[in-house]
Design a protein around this motif. Structure first.
Motif, PDB file in Angstrom:
ATOM      1  N   ALA A 194      56.803  54.516 -29.005  1.00  0.00           N
ATOM      2  CA  ALA A 194      57.022  55.826 -28.388  1.00  0.00           C
ATOM      3  C   ALA A 194      55.970  56.860 -28.783  1.00  0.00           C
ATOM      4  N   SER A 195      55.371  56.711 -29.940  1.00  0.00           N
ATOM      5  CA  SER A 195      54.414  57.703 -30.425  1.00  0.00           C
ATOM      6  C   SER A 195      53.017  57.530 -29.848  1.00  0.00           C
ATOM      7  N   ARG A 196      52.773  56.440 -29.139  1.00  0.00           N
ATOM      8  CA  ARG A 196      51.422  56.148 -28.646  1.00  0.00           C
ATOM      9  C   ARG A 196      51.044  57.035 -27.459  1.00  0.00           C
ATOM     10  N   ASN A 197      49.791  57.466 -27.442  1.00  0.00           N
ATOM     11  CA  ASN A 197      49.306  58.258 -26.313  1.00  0.00           C
ATOM     12  C   ASN A 197      49.361  57.457 -25.012  1.00  0.00           C
ATOM     13  N   SER A 198      49.068  56.159 -25.100  1.00  0.00           N
ATOM     14  CA  SER A 198      49.104  55.331 -23.895  1.00  0.00           C
ATOM     15  C   SER A 198      50.511  55.294 -23.303  1.00  0.00           C
ATOM     16  N   VAL A 199      51.519  55.272 -24.155  1.00  0.00           N
ATOM     17  CA  VAL A 199      52.908  55.261 -23.676  1.00  0.00           C
ATOM     18  C   VAL A 199      53.268  56.611 -23.064  1.00  0.00           C
ATOM     19  N   LYS A 200      52.847  57.681 -23.698  1.00  0.00           N
ATOM     20  CA  LYS A 200      53.090  59.010 -23.132  1.00  0.00           C
ATOM     21  C   LYS A 200      52.406  59.153 -21.778  1.00  0.00           C
ATOM     22  N   ASN A 201      51.219  58.570 -21.647  1.00  0.00           N
ATOM     23  CA  ASN A 201      50.532  58.601 -20.352  1.00  0.00           C
ATOM     24  C   ASN A 201      51.264  57.759 -19.314  1.00  0.00           C
ATOM     25  N   ASP A 202      51.858  56.642 -19.756  1.00  0.00           N
ATOM     26  CA  ASP A 202      52.644  55.812 -18.834  1.00  0.00           C
ATOM     27  C   ASP A 202      53.844  56.598 -18.304  1.00  0.00           C
ATOM     28  N   ARG A 203      54.515  57.312 -19.187  1.00  0.00           N
ATOM     29  CA  ARG A 203      55.669  58.121 -18.765  1.00  0.00           C
ATOM     30  C   ARG A 203      55.221  59.236 -17.835  1.00  0.00           C
ATOM     31  N   ARG A 204      54.077  59.831 -18.146  1.00  0.00           N
ATOM     32  CA  ARG A 204      53.546  60.882 -17.288  1.00  0.00           C
ATOM     33  C   ARG A 204      53.234  60.319 -15.894  1.00  0.00           C
ATOM     34  N   LYS A 205      52.706  59.111 -15.848  1.00  0.00           N
ATOM     35  CA  LYS A 205      52.421  58.468 -14.561  1.00  0.00           C
ATOM     36  C   LYS A 205      53.713  58.278 -13.767  1.00  0.00           C
ATOM     37  N   LEU A 206      54.774  57.878 -14.442  1.00  0.00           N
ATOM     38  CA  LEU A 206      56.067  57.720 -13.775  1.00  0.00           C
ATOM     39  C   LEU A 206      56.551  59.050 -13.208  1.00  0.00           C
ATOM     40  N   LEU A 207      56.479  60.111 -13.996  1.00  0.00           N
ATOM     41  CA  LEU A 207      56.945  61.414 -13.530  1.00  0.00           C
ATOM     42  C   LEU A 207      56.120  61.901 -12.339  1.00  0.00           C
ATOM     43  N   GLN A 208      54.816  61.669 -12.386  1.00  0.00           N
ATOM     44  CA  GLN A 208      53.940  62.090 -11.289  1.00  0.00           C
ATOM     45  C   GLN A 208      54.190  61.293 -10.018  1.00  0.00           C
ATOM     46  N   SER A 209      54.659  60.057 -10.180  1.00  0.00           N
ATOM     47  CA  SER A 209      54.862  59.186  -9.019  1.00  0.00           C
ATOM     48  C   SER A 209      56.022  59.628  -8.138  1.00  0.00           C
ATOM     49  N   GLY A 210      56.977  60.347  -8.724  1.00  0.00           N
ATOM     50  CA  GLY A 210      58.154  60.742  -7.960  1.00  0.00           C
ATOM     51  C   GLY A 210      59.174  59.633  -7.808  1.00  0.00           C
ATOM     52  N   LEU A 211      58.926  58.467  -8.445  1.00  0.00           N
ATOM     53  CA  LEU A 211      59.861  57.353  -8.354  1.00  0.00           C
ATOM     54  C   LEU A 211      61.125  57.644  -9.156  1.00  0.00           C
ATOM     55  N   ILE A 212      62.226  57.099  -8.696  1.00  0.00           N
ATOM     56  CA  ILE A 212      63.527  57.301  -9.331  1.00  0.00           C
ATOM     57  C   ILE A 212      63.887  56.049 -10.119  1.00  0.00           C
ATOM     58  N   VAL A 213      64.145  56.208 -11.419  1.00  0.00           N
ATOM     59  CA  VAL A 213      64.537  55.082 -12.265  1.00  0.00           C
ATOM     60  C   VAL A 213      66.041  54.853 -12.146  1.00  0.00           C
ATOM     61  N   GLU A 214      66.403  53.592 -11.967  1.00  0.00           N
ATOM     62  CA  GLU A 214      67.819  53.240 -11.815  1.00  0.00           C
ATOM     63  C   GLU A 214      68.135  51.984 -12.615  1.00  0.00           C
ATOM     64  N   ASP A 215      69.247  52.016 -13.338  1.00  0.00           N
ATOM     65  CA  ASP A 215      69.774  50.826 -14.001  1.00  0.00           C
ATOM     66  C   ASP A 215      70.790  50.190 -13.046  1.00  0.00           C
ATOM     67  N   VAL A 216      70.483  48.978 -12.591  1.00  0.00           N
ATOM     68  CA  VAL A 216      71.264  48.345 -11.524  1.00  0.00           C
ATOM     69  C   VAL A 216      72.383  47.506 -12.128  1.00  0.00           C
ATOM     70  N   GLU A 217      73.619  47.793 -11.742  1.00  0.00           N
ATOM     71  CA  GLU A 217      74.766  47.047 -12.258  1.00  0.00           C
ATOM     72  C   GLU A 217      75.159  45.886 -11.355  1.00  0.00           C
ATOM     73  N   ARG A 218      74.904  46.012 -10.068  1.00  0.00           N
ATOM     74  CA  ARG A 218      75.193  44.928  -9.136  1.00  0.00           C
ATOM     75  C   ARG A 218      74.155  44.954  -8.026  1.00  0.00           C
ATOM     76  N   LEU A 219      73.551  43.818  -7.750  1.00  0.00           N
ATOM     77  CA  LEU A 219      72.454  43.759  -6.784  1.00  0.00           C
ATOM     78  C   LEU A 219      72.973  43.480  -5.375  1.00  0.00           C
ATOM     79  N   SER A 220      72.556  44.309  -4.449  1.00  0.00           N
ATOM     80  CA  SER A 220      72.797  44.014  -3.039  1.00  0.00           C
ATOM     81  C   SER A 220      71.865  42.894  -2.599  1.00  0.00           C
TER      82      SER A 220
END
Length: 378
Positions: A194-220
């Motif tokens: 979690a402390s790595r700059n590369s990981v922080k950049n990965d999270r920043r990339k996710l936020l910039q992407s506008g993608l929605i993270v979801e934990d899937v309990e049952r797959l359609s």
């Protein structure tokens, strides 16, 4: 990979410990179906063995060659390395490596290495052994040798980091340890990842992407088909057809039985662009299923986003991470370090001509292949 699942088969939720798959449920679901409907390139049998308080899935291969390495030792030690020669820059080592692989091919076919009974094998690239430490392994080994007198006994995914007691008990019982690959592990996700700059950049990339993270309990049906497609794009089409070719039906079964915890990153319209299937056992997480839309531009960072989903899950659940093999530089930048993984073989019940050469192979792998793995971060 076009097999369409019937979601009604997996409608009932499974009662289990949070994050821990149940072997009996898993084996029951798999054996109720034809194996290739779940993993297209596996034909082996699956059964359940109960020993010393543990339920263990056991994969039985009667000699079939050419399928995925998750059920075929020949594929793991010959066909997969052969395919890797075209992907990895070995320099002057390419020619001797090719010769050695050719010799190993002839030797393993002669030994009938794919006549194998594989203990605690969940048909994954990395099997986490959880609380099974191999206590009483001599009794289990003797019982399986009586039932399968012409088969090697095998335990995959053994390493001193995730299962030190299992490794110790296998050694004490005379199992031969063949190095299989270099894996990447994270000891403390909060501290090392979690402390790595590369990981922080990965999270920043996710936020910039506008993608929605979801934990899937049952797959359609649609999501299962899409996740199987994304996995195939990366691991089957880009890397190797010897990786397990999971179908949509497998994805639904894995979620229903608790084998996979699936996290996805969706566009606003619901389209999944990245997905990770995470397995957690004994305080360790691994991701034998990862996929993203490889047709999208690399600048979208979808592989980084998919990998972040795994680390974030491990962090929130306070799990160590077995990052499996490959992408060594990428994983090292995110706090992982290397360990050597082994496959344990027992052949004491087999004729001398089938067991003795394995000792030579183990020696060659230890002294010739492992240094190359470490030097080139394979």
């Amino acid at each position: 990979m076009n097999d369409q699942p019937d979601s009604a088969e997996f409608d009932q939720p499974v009662t289990r410990r949070a994050g821990e798959p149940e072997a009996s449920q898993f084996v029951s679901e798999v054996t109720a179906r034809v194996m290739p409907s779940l993993i297209a390139n596996v034909t082996a049998e699956l059964t359940l063995v109960r020993h010393a308080g543990h339920d263990l899935p056991v994969v039985i291969n009667h000699g079939d060659c050419g399928g995925s390495y998750v059920a075929a030792p020949h594929s793991a030690y010959v066909l997969y390395p052969k395919a890797e020669l075209g992907l990895v820059d070995l320099g002057w080592l390419r020619v001797p490596a090719s010769i050695l692989i050719g010799l190993a091919d002839r030797l393993f076919r002669t030994l009938r290495i794919n006549h194998a009974v594989q203990i605690d094998n969940w048909l994954l690239s990395t099997n986490l052994h959880g609380e099974w430490t191999g206590a009483g392994i001599a009794d289990l080994r003797a019982d399986l040798a009586r039932r399968y007198p012409n088969h090697f006994l095998v335990v995959r995914s053994v390493d001193p980091w995730s299962c030190p007691e299992l490794l110790k008990n296998l050694r004490a019982d005379g199992w031969l340890l063949l190095p299989s690959r270099q894996i990447w592990v994270t000891d403390d996700v909060e501290r090392d990842w979690a402390s790595r700059n590369s990981v922080k950049n990965d999270r920043r990339k996710l936020l910039q992407s506008g993608l929605i993270v979801e934990d899937v309990e049952r797959l359609s049906d649609a999501d299962a088909a899409r996740i199987a497609q994304l996995y195939a794009m990366l691991y089957v089409h880009k890397y190797s057809a010897l990786n397990p070719q999971y179908t949509p039906r497998w994805m639904q079964m894995a979620v229903a039985t608790g084998l996979f915890h699936i996290r996805v990153a969706r566009e606003r319209d619901g389209q999944i662009l990245a997905a990770a299937g995470i397995v957690a056992r004994g305080g360790i997480a691994t991701n034998p299923m990862l996929g993203y839309d490889t047709s999208r531009p690399q600048a979208d960072g979808l592989y980084r986003i998919a990998s972040w989903l795994v680390g974030d899950f491990a962090r929130s659940h306070r799990l160590r991470v077995n990052g499996s093999a490959g992408a060594g530089h990428f994983k090292q930048q995110r706090g992982a370090r290397s360990e050597i993984e082994y496959t344990a073989f027992h052949a004491g019940h087999l004729p001398f001509w089938r067991r003795a050469p394995l000792a030579w192979v183990a020696l060659a792998l230890e002294h010739l292949v492992i240094p190359v793995m470490k030097r080139r971060m394979l």
